[in-house]
Scaffold this motif. Structure first.
Motif, mmCIF file in Angstrom:
data_model
loop_
_atom_site.group_PDB
_atom_site.id
_atom_site.type_symbol
_atom_site.label_atom_id
_atom_site.label_comp_id
_atom_site.label_asym_id
_atom_site.label_seq_id
_atom_site.Cartn_x
_atom_site.Cartn_y
_atom_site.Cartn_z
ATOM 1 N N SER A 241 18.216 -16.525 -40.949
ATOM 2 C CA SER A 241 16.868 -16.678 -41.502
ATOM 3 C C SER A 241 16.266 -18.052 -41.223
ATOM 4 O O SER A 241 15.149 -18.334 -41.663
ATOM 5 C CB SER A 241 16.898 -16.429 -43.011
ATOM 6 N N SER A 243 14.333 -20.840 -39.098
ATOM 7 C CA SER A 243 13.259 -20.798 -38.099
ATOM 8 C C SER A 243 13.692 -21.369 -36.763
ATOM 9 O O SER A 243 12.964 -21.254 -35.774
ATOM 10 C CB SER A 243 12.043 -21.578 -38.614
ATOM 11 N N ASN A 278 11.830 -19.999 -45.404
ATOM 12 C CA ASN A 278 11.588 -20.627 -44.110
ATOM 13 C C ASN A 278 10.331 -20.118 -43.401
ATOM 14 O O ASN A 278 9.899 -18.992 -43.603
ATOM 15 C CB ASN A 278 12.822 -20.446 -43.228
ATOM 16 N N ALA A 280 7.597 -18.727 -40.880
ATOM 17 C CA ALA A 280 7.539 -17.648 -39.903
ATOM 18 C C ALA A 280 7.443 -18.216 -38.493
ATOM 19 O O ALA A 280 6.853 -19.283 -38.272
ATOM 20 C CB ALA A 280 6.341 -16.744 -40.181
ATOM 21 N N LEU A 281 8.000 -17.507 -37.528
ATOM 22 C CA LEU A 281 7.894 -17.928 -36.136
ATOM 23 C C LEU A 281 6.459 -17.718 -35.658
ATOM 24 O O LEU A 281 5.910 -16.621 -35.780
ATOM 25 C CB LEU A 281 8.833 -17.124 -35.251
ATOM 26 N N ARG A 294 9.710 -16.293 -42.529
ATOM 27 C CA ARG A 294 10.597 -15.931 -41.423
ATOM 28 C C ARG A 294 11.106 -14.498 -41.552
ATOM 29 O O ARG A 294 11.634 -14.101 -42.578
ATOM 30 C CB ARG A 294 11.777 -16.906 -41.392
#
Length: 399
Positions: A241, A243, A278, A280-281, A294
């Motif tokens: 999880s 990033s 975390n 998000a991409l 994430r």
């Protein structure tokens, strides 16, 4: 000719046999594998929120034993089968190194790896010829104590790298415990080793924050892969999880009479979900993950112990080893790390690369790993989904 693979599924019932359940999944009658076999965890379940468990399974008989055998199980995935399934033939790692990070020691790792590679006609990978290195979490030679479960995990990892990228060099970094801190220290050490382009992490614990542990996994220019877990849909699992890593989910892989020669569906044990911590991409922003933070997985590979599980040579004690069939998302993480090594393209944050090259992936569109409030978090579909991410390798073009 492709090897035959078991065709019975690891459904929720078989997870129950293995002592696992998928969050939100209804109870079911246990459905063991062919000939009474079922899957069982290789490592003990982590009991601390800051400790990891390895994500490997092995097939055992009705009494819970994987009988000793002098030859690989005929149902196990071989190097030839794996490279054909993911269209890796003809690709070379060109001397690049894949690092394996695991906990605890494995005194006979070099010997057992030699048995595996010899069995399948792969070139020798030894300490003497410079192909293999084994170091402690600080880069030295004070290797930690033996642990049967984690040594089995290491056997799966080095065999998977050997199968997917036979000419890759391998460095194994052994942490002194399965704590996030010790494993993370080992990842930092792995990133400092000459030639390392990918680091495989076949373990995980509960969701955790990059603000606490991210410095261990933040290595632009190196592909850091992490298994999403073996409990089905459950939310975030660290380090998958994070990033900074490529989160690797799992599939069931069987031979098929189609153009590819293989068929894949969701492995019901594959972990998926959203991190509560975390970021998000950014590369995933147009892929409708349904997660505000994430989302995992990014990509996937064979993980089902009975449908695509690898034939590996592993230790049953500090001195004895034998053949068995292993799976879990622990199988998938080193496969994907190896594909990154074959591509040679790990500039920047490597987890962004597959999102820009989805045409070089096999999209997995069938299967489920549980029940969930947002369909794509636990059900396969066209495009991104939680259990399998964007799909599995079709060559190395997406990596």
């Amino acid at each position: 000719m492709k090897q035959r693979i078991l065709v019975s599924a690891l459904g929720v019932g078989a997870l129950a046999v293995a002592g696992l359940t998928s969050q939100g999944a209804a109870a079911a009658t246990p459905t063991p594998y062919t000939a009474g076999k079922h899957a069982t965890k290789v490592c003990a379940t982590a009991t601390s929120p800051h400790t990891a468990s390895c994500h490997a399974f092995k097939l055992v008989d009705a009494s819970g034993v994987a009988p000793a055998t002098a030859t690989p199980p005929a149902t196990g995935l071989t190097p030839t089968g794996l490279r054909d399934a993911y269209k890796l033939n003809g690709l070379s790692a060109n001397g690049r190194t894949v690092a394996i990070v695991d906990a605890y020691g494995y005194p006979n790792l070099e010997r057992d790896l030699g048995v595996y590679r010899s069995q399948f006609g792969l070139s020798a990978c030894t300490i003497a010829n410079g192909c293999l290195r084994i170091i402690d979490q600080n880069g030295g030679t004070s290797l930690p104590r033996f642990n049967t479960g984690w040594a089995g995990e290491q056997a799966l990892d080095v065999d998977a790298v050997s199968a997917a990228a036979p000419d890759a060099k391998i460095v194994v970094v052994q942490a002194k415990s399965a704590s996030f801190a010790d494993l993370g220290t080992a990842v930092v050490t792995a990133a400092k080793q000459p030639g390392v382009v990918a680091i495989s992490n076949s373990y995980g614990g509960g969701d955790a924050a990059d603000s606490t542990y991210g410095t261990y996994y933040n290595h632009p220019g190196i592909a850091v892969t992490a298994s999403t877990g073996d409990n089905g849909y459950q939310g975030g699992s660290y380090p998958a999880s994070s990033s900074y890593v490529t989160a690797v989910g799992g599939t069931s892989l069987v031979s098929a009479s189609n153009t590819r020669g293989w068929s894949e569906s969701v492995w019901s044990g594959a972990g998926s979900g959203c991190s509560t911590y975390n970021t998000a991409l950014s590369a995933a922003s147009t892929f409708d993950t349904g997660c505000s933070k994430r989302a995992m997985a990014d990509v996937s590979a064979a993980s089902d112990p009975g449908k695509g599980g690898m034939a590996i040579y592993y230790p049953t004690s500090k001195t004895a080893s034998t053949w068995a069939q292993f799976g879990g998302t622990s199988e998938a993480a080193p496969i994907i790390a190896s594909v990154y090594a074959l591509s040679g393209n790990t500039a920047g944050y490597a987890n962004a690369l597959p999102y820009a090259h989805t045409s070089s992936l096999f999209d997995v569109t069938t299967g489920s790993n549980g029940s969930c409030p947002i369909t794509q978090w636990c059900n396969a579909r066209t495009g991104w989904d939680g259990p399998t991410g964007l799909g599995t390798p079709n060559g190395a073009g997406a990596f």
